[in-house]
Design an enzyme around this catalytic site. Structure first.
Site, PDB file in Angstrom:
ATOM      1  N   ASN A 102      22.714  84.596  48.463  1.00 54.09           N
ATOM      2  CA  ASN A 102      23.899  84.763  47.449  1.00 54.09           C
ATOM      3  C   ASN A 102      24.897  83.929  47.691  1.00 54.09           C
ATOM      4  OD1 ASN A 102      22.705  87.250  46.341  1.00 54.09           O
ATOM      5  ND2 ASN A 102      23.214  88.768  48.128  1.00 54.09           N
ATOM      6  N   LYS A 143      35.073  97.499  45.281  1.00 54.30           N
ATOM      7  CA  LYS A 143      33.745  97.631  44.197  1.00 54.30           C
ATOM      8  C   LYS A 143      33.854  98.644  43.341  1.00 54.30           C
ATOM      9  CE  LYS A 143      30.165  94.387  45.823  1.00 54.30           C
ATOM     10  NZ  LYS A 143      31.296  93.578  46.365  1.00 54.30           N
ATOM     11  N   ARG A 197      41.045  84.109  43.215  1.00 53.65           N
ATOM     12  CA  ARG A 197      41.510  83.040  43.582  1.00 53.65           C
ATOM     13  C   ARG A 197      41.064  81.823  42.904  1.00 53.65           C
ATOM     14  NH1 ARG A 197      36.585  81.760  46.102  1.00 53.65           N
ATOM     15  NH2 ARG A 197      35.427  83.488  46.537  1.00 53.65           N
ATOM     16  N   ASN A 222      36.991  87.372  41.068  1.00 55.51           N
ATOM     17  CA  ASN A 222      37.579  86.762  42.231  1.00 55.51           C
ATOM     18  C   ASN A 222      38.981  86.459  41.970  1.00 55.51           C
ATOM     19  OD1 ASN A 222      35.254  86.369  44.173  1.00 55.51           O
ATOM     20  ND2 ASN A 222      34.269  85.120  42.611  1.00 55.51           N
ATOM     21  N   GLU A 253      33.094  87.310  37.476  1.00 57.39           N
ATOM     22  CA  GLU A 253      31.764  87.150  37.498  1.00 57.39           C
ATOM     23  C   GLU A 253      30.854  88.074  36.802  1.00 57.39           C
ATOM     24  OE1 GLU A 253      30.447  86.737  41.439  1.00 57.39           O
ATOM     25  OE2 GLU A 253      31.908  84.981  41.707  1.00 57.39           O
TER      26      GLU A 253
END
Length: 603
Positions: A219, A100, A276, A274, A259
Site C-alpha cells: 500500500n 474513515k 496535506r 489527504n 484519493e
C-alpha cells in the site's frame, strides 16, 4: 519548501533531531533548531519542543511537510492558540477527513461516489446475504475494528458470503476481540487515481488534474504519473468536480488530495482525503506549471487563488520514481541502511528533476523513512517521459546502500506498464514469485559478457602502463587478441576478443558483438556503444582476481573473468564452503529489538 521560500524571499527555520544536524535541509535554512534525539517521538513528533523552537525564533508560520505532524489536528490547534499560521487546512477539515467513517459520511452527503456498502454492523449470515445481493457481487466482508488484512474475506456468491461471514467474525474476534463486521462492494483490479485540489479561504476551489498511483507495494506508492493513461476528459472532469465538492463541504483551504479507487469500467469511488501536500506533488507541478508550495503559502497568508478552472492545463507527461534505500529482492523492498559513499544525481540530463534530502556522505539510518529521492522526468509525450526516466535511472549513481533502482527500471520498461495496463495488483501479478532482477535473454547476455570482457582487457592494458608508456621498455608489443573465460551465475562462457583502435570485437555464445567507448575507469559511469546501440553501464567493483560487478539494465551482475589458462587451473582450487547458518537467527532488515518473547527453557 525551502527552495520555494527562497524564491519568494521568505526566511526559513529548520527543525532537526540531533542525528540530522548535518542534513541538507538544515544547511539550506537561514536558522536551525535541534528539537531532540533521534527517535521521532522525541524530536519530529515532539510538539512541545517544536512550539519552543517557534517561540525562540519568532516564526510566523509553519509548513508541516508531508509526514510527522502534517495531518495532526492537535498540532494545528496549538499553533492557532499561539497565533502562528499553519500552512495547511484548518483543524475542522483535518479532523473530518482523518476519520474513515466520518469522512465517508461527509463524502456521501456531498454527493461524492463512495464504495457501495452497508453503513451499519451486520448481525447474521442471512442478513449478510441479503445485503450482499442488494450491493451486488463481489463483496468484501471486513472487520469493523480491523486492519492489516485480518478478518477480511471476498465473496462472489451467496454461499461464499455465508462462509465468509462465519470465518471473518471468528478471525475478528480472535484478532481484535471485536466480531462486528461491515460489508462493502469489492472492487476488482482497481486503479488508485487521486485528484489534486487547491482551495483558498474565500470559497474558491480548483482541481489540478489527476495522478495515477497504481504501482504500489504494501500500500505504498512506487511509481506515479500524471496524467493517467486510463481517464478520458469526461471521467477526469467528473472526478475533479466531485473532489472540489468534497473540499467545499469541509470548507477546505490549501492544497489537498482526494484519493479514488477506479474499476475497469471507469466507475470511481472515494477512498480518503489527504489534508496535506503529497510526496508525488512534483508531477502535477510539471504538467500544470504551478508551484504547489507557493500556492499553499499564498493561501495561508489569506490571498485569493490566482487561477480559474479553465486556466489549468495538462501540458505533456510527467513520471515519478521513488528511489528508496531498500532491497527490492525482499518482498519488493525491505529497508537497508548505510552511508552514501558515492552519490550523483542525473541532473545533467534535460527535463529531469530530483527532489532529495540527502547528499554524498549522508547516512540512511533506522530512525526515518529510507527514501533517497523522488526522481521526476518530464516530456511532451508519455513515451518521451519514459525514455528519459530510463536514462535517468541508468545515470543515477548510488553507492553504499542497497537501492531499488533495479525494480524501478524493470517496472518502467515492462510491456504491461508501457501499454498502461496496470492496477494496484501490478507487482504481485507480474512477479508472483517475488522480484528477481533483470532477466537476461541470449542477446542481452552476450552484450553483458562482451562489455565485461572489454572492460577487463581495458583495465589489464591500463595496468601495464605508467604515464602512457609501457612499464618495461623491453616488453613484448601489446597483443591485440585474447581468449578469456567469463563466469556469470552458474554458466561459463568462452570469449574471444580482438581490439582494433577503440573498438573491441567480442565473440561469445556463438555471436559477434562490437563494443566501443571512452572507458574512463575512474568514472562511476561507463557510456559505451554496443553494436551501435548506446548503453550506460556502472562498474561497482573491479578486482585483481578478475571479479567485476556491473550495473546493466538497472540490475547488478557479478562476473568473474579469467584467462584461458587460469580457468583451466581454477578447477584445482578448493571451493569455499558457505557457513552453516542453521543455528543462527538473522534479521531480514535493520531495526531495533523491541521485545524478546521467549526465555531460556521454553520449547
Amino acid at each position: 519548501v525551502m527552495k520555494t521560500c527562497k524564491k519568494m524571499g521568505i526566511q526559513t527555520v529548520a527543525v532537526h533531531s540531533d542525528v540530522d544536524s548535518g542534513a541538507v535541509h538544515v544547511k539550506m535554512a537561514d536558522e536551525a533548531v535541534c528539537v531532540g534525539p533521534a527517535p521521532t517521538g522525541k524530536s519530529y513528533l515532539n510538539m512541545e519542543a517544536i512550539m519552543e523552537a517557534i517561540r525562540q525564533t519568532g516564526a510566523q508560520a509553519v509548513h508541516p511537510g508531508y509526514g510527522f505532524l502534517s495531518e495532526n489536528k492537535e498540532f494545528a490547534k496549538r499553533l492557532a492558540a499561539e497565533g502562528v499560521t499553519f500552512i495547511g487546512p484548518d483543524t475542522h477539515a483535518i479532523q473530518a477527513m482523518g476519520d474513515k467513517i466520518e469522512s465517508k459520511l461527509i463524502a456521501k452527503a456531498a454527493k461524492v461516489n463512495t464504495i457501495p456498502g452497508f453503513d451499519g454492523v451486520v448481525q447474521t449470515a442471512e442478513e449478510a446475504v441479503k445485503i450482499a445481493q442488494e450491493i451486488g457481487y463481489p463483496v468484501m466482508i471486513k472487520a469493523s475494528a480491523g486492519g492489516g488484512g485480518k478478518g477480511m474475506r471476498i465473496a462472489w456468491n451467496d454461499e461464499e458470503t455465508r462462509e465468509g461471514f462465519r470465518f471473518s467474525s471468528q478471525e475478528a474476534a480472535s484478532s481484535f476481540g471485536d466480531d462486528r463486521l461491515l460489508i462493502e462492494k469489492y472492487i476488482d483490479n482497481p486503479r488508485h487515481i487521486e485528484i489534486q485540489v487547491l482551495a483558498d479561504k474565500h470559497g474558491n476551489a480548483l482541481w489540478l488534474n489527476e495522478r495515477e498511483c497504481s504501482i504500489q507495494r504494501r500500500n505504498q506508492k512506487v511509481v506515479e504519473e500524471a496524467p493517467s493513461t486510463f481517464l478520458d476528459p469526461d471521467t477526469r472532469r467528473a472526478m475533479g468536480e466531485q473532489a472540489v465538492q468534497l473540499a467545499k463541504a469541509v470548507k477546505y483551504s490549501s492544497a489537498g488530495t482526494v484519493e479514488f479507487l477506479v474499476d475497469s469500467k471507469k466507475n470511481f469511488y472515494f477512498l480518503e482525503m489527504n489534508t496535506r501536500l503529497q510526496v508525488e506533488h512534483p508531477i502535477t507541478e510539471c504538467i500544470t506549471g504551478l508551484d504547489l508550495v507557493e500556492q499553499m503559502i499564498r493561501v495561508a497568508k489569506g490571498y485569493r487563488l490566482q487561477h480559474e478552472q479553465k486556466d489549468v492545463p495538462i501540458n505533456g507527461w510527467a513520471i515519478e520514481s521513488r528511489v528508496y534505500a531498500e532491497d527490492p529482492y525482499k518482498s519488493f523492498g525491505l529497508p537497508s541502511i548505510g552511508r552514501l559513499s558515492q552519490y550523483q544525481e542525473p541532473l545533467n540530463l534535460s527535463n529531469v528533476r530530483v527532489d532529495s534530502g540527502i547528499e554524498e556522505g549522508s547516512d540512511i539510518s533506522i530512525y526515518y523513512d529510507p527514501m533517497i529521492s523522488k526522481l521526476v522526468t518530464y516530456g511532451s509525450t508519455r513515451a518521451e517521459a519514459l525514455a528519459r526516466m530510463e536514462d535517468a535511472l541508468d545515470n543515477y549513481v548510488i553507492r553504499g546502500v542497497t537501492h531499488n533502482i533495479p525494480l524501478l527500471r524493470e517496472i518502467i520498461t515492462h510491456p504491461r506498464f508501457i501499454s498502461g495496463d496496470i492496477s494496484t495488483n501490478f507487482l504481485p501479478e507480474v512477479y508472483p514469485d517475488g522480484f528477481k532482477g533483470h532477466q537476461l535473454d541470449v542477446e542481452s547476455r552476450r552484450e553483458l559478457l562482451a562489455a565485461a570482457a572489454a572492460l577487463h582487457v581495458t583495465s589489464q592494458l591500463r595496468s601495464q602502463k605508467i604515464l602512457g608508456h609501457l612499464r618495461v621498455s623491453s616488453a613484448l608489443r601489446e597483443c591485440s587478441c585474447w581468449e578469456l573465460c567469463v563466469e556469470l551465475g552458474e554458466g561459463r562462457h568462452h570469449v574471444q576478443i580482438t581490439k582494433s583502435g577503440d573498438v573491441y570485437t567480442v565473440e561469445a555464445d556463438g555471436g559477434k558483438v562490437d563494443v566501443c567507448g571512452q572507458w574512463n575507469l575512474a568514472s562511476p559511469l561507463l557510456p559505451i556503444t554496443v553494436n551501435g546501440a548506446e548503453r550506460m553501464l556502472q562498474c561497482l567493483s573491479l578486482e585483481a582476481s578478475g571479479t567485476i560487478v556491473l550495473q546493466y539494465m538497472g540490475t547488478l551482475f557479478k562476473l568473474r573473468i579469467l584467462s584461458k589458462r587460469a580457468a583451466e587451473l581454477n578447477s584445482y582450487m578448493p571451493e569455499k564452503v558457505s557457513e552453516d547458518t542453521s543455528s543462527i537467527l538473522r534479521s531480514p532488515m535493520p531495526g531495533t529489538v523491541v521485545a524478546v518473547s521467549v526465555k531460556p527453557g521454553d520449547t
